[in-house]
Motif scaffolding. Structure first.
Motif, PDB file in Angstrom:
ATOM      1  N   ALA A 181      -2.695   1.082   1.053  1.00 61.25           N
ATOM      2  CA  ALA A 181      -3.431  -0.186   0.930  1.00 61.25           C
ATOM      3  C   ALA A 181      -2.763  -1.092  -0.099  1.00 61.25           C
ATOM      4  O   ALA A 181      -2.587  -2.292   0.134  1.00 61.25           O
ATOM      5  N   HIS A 182      -2.354  -0.522  -1.203  1.00 64.33           N
ATOM      6  CA  HIS A 182      -1.719  -1.331  -2.239  1.00 64.33           C
ATOM      7  C   HIS A 182      -0.365  -1.860  -1.783  1.00 64.33           C
ATOM      8  O   HIS A 182      -0.018  -3.008  -2.037  1.00 64.33           O
ATOM      9  N   ALA A 183       0.402  -1.006  -1.110  1.00 64.51           N
ATOM     10  CA  ALA A 183       1.719  -1.449  -0.640  1.00 64.51           C
ATOM     11  C   ALA A 183       1.573  -2.566   0.397  1.00 64.51           C
ATOM     12  O   ALA A 183       2.348  -3.528   0.406  1.00 64.51           O
ATOM     13  N   LEU A 184       0.590  -2.446   1.265  1.00 64.05           N
ATOM     14  CA  LEU A 184       0.444  -3.430   2.340  1.00 64.05           C
ATOM     15  C   LEU A 184      -0.163  -4.736   1.840  1.00 64.05           C
ATOM     16  O   LEU A 184       0.250  -5.817   2.260  1.00 64.05           O
ATOM     17  N   LEU A 185      -1.137  -4.629   0.958  1.00 63.25           N
ATOM     18  CA  LEU A 185      -1.845  -5.837   0.521  1.00 63.25           C
ATOM     19  C   LEU A 185      -1.220  -6.467  -0.711  1.00 63.25           C
ATOM     20  O   LEU A 185      -1.593  -7.576  -1.099  1.00 63.25           O
ATOM     21  N   LYS A 186      -0.291  -5.743  -1.336  1.00 69.32           N
ATOM     22  CA  LYS A 186       0.363  -6.239  -2.549  1.00 69.32           C
ATOM     23  C   LYS A 186      -0.665  -6.544  -3.651  1.00 69.32           C
ATOM     24  O   LYS A 186      -0.643  -7.615  -4.274  1.00 69.32           O
ATOM     25  N   ILE A 187      -1.575  -5.614  -3.803  1.00 77.43           N
ATOM     26  CA  ILE A 187      -2.567  -5.722  -4.869  1.00 77.43           C
ATOM     27  C   ILE A 187      -2.713  -4.338  -5.491  1.00 77.43           C
ATOM     28  O   ILE A 187      -2.251  -3.357  -4.908  1.00 77.43           O
ATOM     29  N   ASP A 188      -3.351  -4.263  -6.643  1.00 84.76           N
ATOM     30  CA  ASP A 188      -3.610  -2.933  -7.193  1.00 84.76           C
ATOM     31  C   ASP A 188      -5.088  -2.730  -7.509  1.00 84.76           C
ATOM     32  O   ASP A 188      -5.459  -1.970  -8.396  1.00 84.76           O
ATOM     33  N   THR A 189      -5.925  -3.423  -6.759  1.00 79.81           N
ATOM     34  CA  THR A 189      -7.377  -3.264  -6.906  1.00 79.81           C
ATOM     35  C   THR A 189      -7.766  -1.855  -6.470  1.00 79.81           C
ATOM     36  O   THR A 189      -7.252  -1.370  -5.467  1.00 79.81           O
ATOM     37  N   PRO A 190      -8.665  -1.199  -7.191  1.00 84.38           N
ATOM     38  CA  PRO A 190      -9.065   0.160  -6.788  1.00 84.38           C
ATOM     39  C   PRO A 190      -9.579   0.193  -5.349  1.00 84.38           C
ATOM     40  O   PRO A 190     -10.233  -0.752  -4.893  1.00 84.38           O
ATOM     41  N   ILE A 191      -9.275   1.291  -4.655  1.00 82.72           N
ATOM     42  CA  ILE A 191      -9.656   1.421  -3.235  1.00 82.72           C
ATOM     43  C   ILE A 191     -11.168   1.252  -3.071  1.00 82.72           C
ATOM     44  O   ILE A 191     -11.643   0.715  -2.066  1.00 82.72           O
ATOM     45  N   SER A 192     -11.923   1.681  -4.085  1.00 84.82           N
ATOM     46  CA  SER A 192     -13.384   1.561  -3.978  1.00 84.82           C
ATOM     47  C   SER A 192     -13.812   0.106  -3.822  1.00 84.82           C
ATOM     48  O   SER A 192     -14.862  -0.180  -3.270  1.00 84.82           O
ATOM     49  N   ARG A 193     -12.985  -0.823  -4.319  1.00 84.57           N
ATOM     50  CA  ARG A 193     -13.352  -2.248  -4.214  1.00 84.57           C
ATOM     51  C   ARG A 193     -12.768  -2.900  -2.976  1.00 84.57           C
ATOM     52  O   ARG A 193     -13.252  -3.943  -2.527  1.00 84.57           O
ATOM     53  N   ILE A 194     -11.709  -2.342  -2.435  1.00 83.76           N
ATOM     54  CA  ILE A 194     -11.114  -3.001  -1.253  1.00 83.76           C
ATOM     55  C   ILE A 194     -11.575  -2.376   0.057  1.00 83.76           C
ATOM     56  O   ILE A 194     -11.506  -2.998   1.101  1.00 83.76           O
ATOM     57  N   ARG A 195     -12.057  -1.120   0.038  1.00 86.71           N
ATOM     58  CA  ARG A 195     -12.517  -0.541   1.306  1.00 86.71           C
ATOM     59  C   ARG A 195     -13.936  -1.065   1.611  1.00 86.71           C
ATOM     60  O   ARG A 195     -14.636  -1.546   0.740  1.00 86.71           O
ATOM     61  N   GLY A 196     -14.227  -1.039   2.896  1.00 84.94           N
ATOM     62  CA  GLY A 196     -15.505  -1.600   3.314  1.00 84.94           C
ATOM     63  C   GLY A 196     -15.380  -3.044   3.742  1.00 84.94           C
ATOM     64  O   GLY A 196     -16.327  -3.626   4.240  1.00 84.94           O
ATOM     65  N   ARG A 197     -14.206  -3.616   3.537  1.00 91.50           N
ATOM     66  CA  ARG A 197     -13.960  -5.005   3.967  1.00 91.50           C
ATOM     67  C   ARG A 197     -12.750  -5.047   4.887  1.00 91.50           C
ATOM     68  O   ARG A 197     -11.879  -4.176   4.827  1.00 91.50           O
ATOM     69  N   VAL A 198     -12.704  -6.092   5.678  1.00 92.50           N
ATOM     70  CA  VAL A 198     -11.540  -6.312   6.542  1.00 92.50           C
ATOM     71  C   VAL A 198     -10.657  -7.352   5.848  1.00 92.50           C
ATOM     72  O   VAL A 198     -11.146  -8.398   5.434  1.00 92.50           O
ATOM     73  N   HIS A 199      -9.387  -7.051   5.703  1.00 92.76           N
ATOM     74  CA  HIS A 199      -8.464  -7.946   4.999  1.00 92.76           C
ATOM     75  C   HIS A 199      -7.520  -8.610   5.992  1.00 92.76           C
ATOM     76  O   HIS A 199      -7.156  -8.016   7.008  1.00 92.76           O
ATOM     77  N   GLU A 200      -7.090  -9.798   5.637  1.00 89.85           N
ATOM     78  CA  GLU A 200      -6.120 -10.531   6.467  1.00 89.85           C
ATOM     79  C   GLU A 200      -4.727 -10.023   6.126  1.00 89.85           C
ATOM     80  O   GLU A 200      -4.393  -9.903   4.948  1.00 89.85           O
ATOM     81  N   PHE A 201      -3.924  -9.720   7.140  1.00 91.25           N
ATOM     82  CA  PHE A 201      -2.591  -9.205   6.859  1.00 91.25           C
ATOM     83  C   PHE A 201      -1.518 -10.060   7.519  1.00 91.25           C
ATOM     84  O   PHE A 201      -1.444 -10.126   8.752  1.00 91.25           O
ATOM     85  N   ARG A 202      -0.673 -10.693   6.722  1.00 89.88           N
ATOM     86  CA  ARG A 202       0.495 -11.404   7.214  1.00 89.88           C
ATOM     87  C   ARG A 202       0.239 -12.191   8.498  1.00 89.88           C
ATOM     88  O   ARG A 202       0.915 -11.980   9.504  1.00 89.88           O
ATOM     89  N   GLY A 203      -0.719 -13.068   8.452  1.00 88.14           N
ATOM     90  CA  GLY A 203      -0.938 -13.999   9.563  1.00 88.14           C
ATOM     91  C   GLY A 203      -1.125 -13.317  10.908  1.00 88.14           C
ATOM     92  O   GLY A 203      -0.313 -13.487  11.821  1.00 88.14           O
ATOM     93  N   GLY A 204      -2.133 -12.532  11.054  1.00 90.33           N
ATOM     94  CA  GLY A 204      -2.405 -11.975  12.378  1.00 90.33           C
ATOM     95  C   GLY A 204      -3.262 -10.739  12.318  1.00 90.33           C
ATOM     96  O   GLY A 204      -4.436 -10.783  12.642  1.00 90.33           O
ATOM     97  N   ALA A 205      -2.678  -9.640  11.879  1.00 86.01           N
ATOM     98  CA  ALA A 205      -3.419  -8.373  11.924  1.00 86.01           C
ATOM     99  C   ALA A 205      -4.576  -8.371  10.921  1.00 86.01           C
ATOM    100  O   ALA A 205      -4.534  -9.035   9.881  1.00 86.01           O
ATOM    101  N   LYS A 206      -5.585  -7.603  11.274  1.00 88.59           N
ATOM    102  CA  LYS A 206      -6.667  -7.331  10.337  1.00 88.59           C
ATOM    103  C   LYS A 206      -6.371  -5.976   9.699  1.00 88.59           C
ATOM    104  O   LYS A 206      -6.013  -5.021  10.395  1.00 88.59           O
ATOM    105  N   LEU A 207      -6.499  -5.899   8.401  1.00 88.72           N
ATOM    106  CA  LEU A 207      -6.175  -4.655   7.701  1.00 88.72           C
ATOM    107  C   LEU A 207      -7.446  -4.002   7.160  1.00 88.72           C
ATOM    108  O   LEU A 207      -8.233  -4.657   6.472  1.00 88.72           O
ATOM    109  N   ILE A 208      -7.622  -2.745   7.516  1.00 86.45           N
ATOM    110  CA  ILE A 208      -8.808  -2.003   7.083  1.00 86.45           C
ATOM    111  C   ILE A 208      -8.363  -0.840   6.196  1.00 86.45           C
ATOM    112  O   ILE A 208      -7.746   0.103   6.686  1.00 86.45           O
TER     113      ILE A 208
END
Ligand code: URA
Length: 265
Positions: free
Chosen positions: A202-229
């Motif tokens: 998740a960190h490598a793909l989203l280029k963030i270092d937010t704890p997984i507990s805060r980023i999971r449970g949401r759908v993230h936008e990935f590089r103009g197209g894919a949804k990242l879960i």
């Protein structure tokens, strides 16, 4: 997916993971968060939990570089073969001198709508040259099947293509060297949904270092197209088998993935 199919998938998922029932009773649910799977009682299933809709999409921050052959043929299968050839018997980072047997490129459908990204190959993957074939891989296969797909329907890859010695965490220089190939794989396959397995992916793909507990449970936008879960890594689930709440979280994440796949374009 119909409610009935979703319910069947839900039951199959839990059954295969060793759970044999759930209850509407909140006290029962609380107990499950700490009880081992063997003690799970048989009762009814919470149909209202199925299926989930997609929620607010958080934008991706940062930009990742891509590496591979200069030309694309326009055919994802051919482009993946060309990228694999381009990587060759890689010596670009120190991992090639640290006991890995081979590059573990990726496996699956070059036209997949759903892609899974893990961290790095383990011993089984290094031996067989395929990602997620060990115990964690067997669990991942069940998770895929629980949403009505087969392994061959999806694409599976890792951020790092070579096994780190003694399964240590990949180091920043290894990530920097190897992840452009993952980004090229993603740009070639163009999946609708990417499931990031664990914090590292998740960190490598989203280029963030937010704890997984805060980023999971949401759908993230990935590089103009894919949804990242982002979801929990199967190895983490295996290490915490008594924590049924985590299995439920993964199931929620997979329902989100399924809902996006099922949504009209
Ligand atoms: N864990 C990973 O992150 N990737 C694999 O391929 C196997 C285990």
């Amino acid at each position: 997916m119909t409610d009935r199919a979703a319910l069947e998938a839900h039951l199959k998922y839990y059954t295969e993971l060793g759970v044999n029932g759930v209850s509407r009773d909140p006290a029962w649910r609380e107990r499950q968060a700490s009880d081992p799977p063997e003690s799970v009682a048989t009762a009814t299933v919470e149909v209202s939990e199925l299926p989930a809709s997609t929620e607010a999409v958080a934008p991706m921050t940062g930009v990742a570089s891509v590496e591979g052959p200069a030309e694309s043929t326009g055919d994802p299968a051919a482009d993946l073969v060309a990228l694999r050839d381009y990587i060759g018997d890689c010596t670009r980072c120190k991992l090639h001198q640290q006991g890995r047997k081979q590059v573990v490129f990726g496996v699956g459908n070059p036209n997949a709508d759903l892609m899974f990204v893990g961290e790095a190959p383990g011993a089984d993957e290094d031996q067989q040259g395929e990602p997620f074939v060990g115990r964690a891989g067997q669990l991942l296969t069940k998770i895929i099947e629980a949403i009505g797909l087969n392994r061959s329907d999806v694409y599976i890859a890792n951020v790092i293509k070579c096994r780190p010695p003694a399964n240590r965490n990949p180091e920043p220089d290894e990530v920097a060297t190897c992840e452009p190939f993952l980004f090229r794989q993603i740009d070639t396959i163009r999946p609708k949904v990417i499931v990031a397995l664990g914090t590292f992916a998740a960190h490598a793909l989203l280029k963030i270092d937010t704890p997984i507990s805060r980023i999971r449970g949401r759908v993230h936008e990935f590089r103009g197209g894919a949804k990242l879960i982002p979801t929990f890594h199967p190895s983490f689930l295996l290490r915490n088998q008594q924590n049924r709440a985590m299995y439920r979280d993964v199931w929620e994440d997979m329902k989100k993935a399924r809902a996006i796949l099922d949504a009209p374009n």
